[in-house]
Design a protein around this motif. Sequence first.
Motif, PDB file in Angstrom:
ATOM      1  N   ARG A   1       0.831  -1.206   0.000  1.00  0.00           N
ATOM      2  CA  ARG A   1       0.000   0.000   0.000  1.00  0.00           C
ATOM      3  C   ARG A   1       0.864   1.254   0.000  1.00  0.00           C
ATOM      4  N   GLY A   2       1.960   1.227   0.760  1.00  0.00           N
ATOM      5  CA  GLY A   2       2.856   2.379   0.757  1.00  0.00           C
ATOM      6  C   GLY A   2       3.469   2.637  -0.598  1.00  0.00           C
ATOM      7  N   VAL A   3       3.844   1.564  -1.309  1.00  0.00           N
ATOM      8  CA  VAL A   3       4.438   1.700  -2.644  1.00  0.00           C
ATOM      9  C   VAL A   3       3.421   2.267  -3.623  1.00  0.00           C
ATOM     10  N   ILE A   4       2.211   1.733  -3.617  1.00  0.00           N
ATOM     11  CA  ILE A   4       1.200   2.166  -4.585  1.00  0.00           C
ATOM     12  C   ILE A   4       0.804   3.619  -4.357  1.00  0.00           C
ATOM     13  N   HIS A   5       0.782   4.061  -3.088  1.00  0.00           N
ATOM     14  CA  HIS A   5       0.394   5.441  -2.794  1.00  0.00           C
ATOM     15  C   HIS A   5       1.560   6.422  -2.878  1.00  0.00           C
ATOM     16  N   ALA A   6       2.780   5.922  -3.007  1.00  0.00           N
ATOM     17  CA  ALA A   6       3.955   6.793  -2.963  1.00  0.00           C
ATOM     18  C   ALA A   6       3.956   7.895  -4.024  1.00  0.00           C
ATOM     19  N   PRO A   7       3.546   7.634  -5.283  1.00  0.00           N
ATOM     20  CA  PRO A   7       3.591   8.707  -6.284  1.00  0.00           C
ATOM     21  C   PRO A   7       2.515   9.773  -6.110  1.00  0.00           C
TER      22      PRO A   7
END
Length: 754
Positions: free
Chosen positions: A323-329
Amino acid sequence: MSHATMTQYRQDPAPVRIDAQEKTNGTAHYVDDIPCTDPLYAATVRTRLPGGRLRALRRRADFDWDGFVVVTADDIPGENALKMIQHDQPLLVADRFRHAGEPVALLAHSDPARLAAGIAAIELDETIDQPPLFDLDEALHSSTQIVPGNVFTEYRLHKGALANGEAAASVLIEGVFHTPAQEQLYIEPQGMIAQVLPNGVLRVIGSMQCPYYVLDALVVATGLSAERIQVVQTTTGGGFGGKEDYPSMIACHAALLALKAGGRPVKLIYERGEDLRVTPKRHPSRTRIRLGADTDGRLTLIDIDFALDGGAYLTLSPVVLSRGVIHAPGPYRCDNISVHGRAVATNHPPNGAFRGFGAPQSIFAMEAAMDRLADALGLDPAELRRRNLLETGDTFPTGNRVGDDAAMQAVLVQALRESDYSARRAAHDAWNRAGHGTRRGIGLATFAHGSGFTGNGEVNLRSRAGLRALPDGRVEILASTAEIGQGMATTFAQIAAAALKLPLAQVRMAPTDTRQVPNSGPTVASRTCMVVGRIVQDAAAQLIARLQRDAGLPADYAPGDFAHACRRHHETHGPLVEIAQYKAPPGDAWDEATFTGPAYAAYAWAAYVADVEVDLATLETRVTDFVAVQEIGRAIHPVIAQGQIEGGVAQGIGYALYEDIAWGEDGVMANDRLTNYIIPTSADLPPLRVYFQETATDAPGPQSAKGLGELPIDGPAPAIANAVRHALGVDVDRLPLFPEYLLDLFDNHKKDVA
């Protein structure tokens, strides 16, 4: 009842919460309030060194051990492992261990004072076998191995090519950002009661978010079949993710003691200090980020290296990381994106679920970097965001199309208007130039949060929920989804009552008991209302259809007609239960290998604006105003929804300004009491102005509702950090914004410009 005498019921959009009376008058029974006949009280013996080997456990020979029940790893009838994504975490240390505070032995006694003496009479012979690792970057580069490479999980998200983004950029900025561990600090500490009933069923009751997680863990630990285990959720005093995975550990410990004690009730309740020291926290993070933009301020490049400190065992780190990766951008349009995410093994106690689930960490870095990029471009931070926000028809970083519900532009416009952003920014600039003893600033954050499990999680879970209609026309909602203070019991009753066209008083939640209700999945991931609420709504449609088919319910009916049909069905067909199952929305599936496709069934969209004032003498920061605008589909209960926002913002203010784990030399939380782990009180909160947009008409939840619970924790910290940056004119790169940290920044800035 004839149609001429039918009574039409109109739902109150914000009825009094179903659980309000018992919680305000003190009659709600939390786990420590549950009476037991002849109980044993339990406690845990724990390791003291930060990883190593347990050579021996010794009971003092001069101590009277009569009346004690003692459980060690040798007494576990099933597998010595906590059932989670991987079975890597032992229930009780048998040999090697990875962090201080790991459970080694369990003791129980009928006298709490004798129990405390017994714990003190246990001696552990521990040795360290390798130097401990407490810093995630040190762990990534160390030859000391906790797990191979000290990486639990690694994900890569790619879109386009970074070389193309670099070539198109006229401005490039870089930064490294850090966020700390954060304690969930639920009102009620963790606790469980276990006993074996006369029918041979192992019954475990307690404070939890995910009853079926606990059930599955008990099956693994005890070797009993699921049919011989009953898990019941008591009234739960908050969770915020902290009662997602760890209750399984406590439940297994209590159950092991109860089994060895011949079935006698065992009560294992943590005191606050123990709870703080050993339970999972929000993952600390380190984010390296590069952003590029062209001369028009359009993003050409987003390059992120995102790392989370997972602690000593895997627990839930992979799903937090994803979830952190997907929301990072962020909610931004960019053709060239790379996010490299890693969950790193250290010798801290394991970190786990916390409201936001990895997104607050990565969103903080992105939003702080966006303000730096705005400065480099000579743009107002709001204008930079306006030029880059995703709109309908764009593609997400995962490659799928942005839907018709995209509302970022609209929520930004409203947030800027309600906060009087432009005028206040100019006024703060004038105040700061005038040489006052304080500095003022205004900052914003724009962000989105995905609702429900990431990727194919909901499909794989196959959640089920249902309704039971009683002969008198009352209806019980059958779901294992847990009321943990968020208002779920009320919103579910609203959803079912609206779908059935019944008064709210005619609908209630059945007890959250695994022997009575189907597995509707865990109470996590902003999924409760949108996902499980929709299943409840579908079950209502099935129930109506069955009553119309089998019991003569008319197409246009009043509550009396419904009750009459229920009675007739019970007389002619027997009990009336309808169970529905999750249905995936149409469209492409998520590809876990490539990290592409629809990561979430829906996104909620938000823009938050914070005003701050920083005292130049003490460098203490005070938030003076806060505006939160969000599009969440339909707010089923507007007052509960507003409370979710206000609570999330309060937690976010704590994350930004006050909360930090002070780690001891053993890697365990040292500030383990509420006198020195500081959270905001009502006196520390500004006016919180909350606004909803309800523009989405095709969101997948009941009545077009989206997930809400996690969204409000994402935006406060970056908005506040950006406001402090505006006030002091310094780059902020870590949380919390303690005065000591700001003093260092301010002094270094003065040296740089001298």
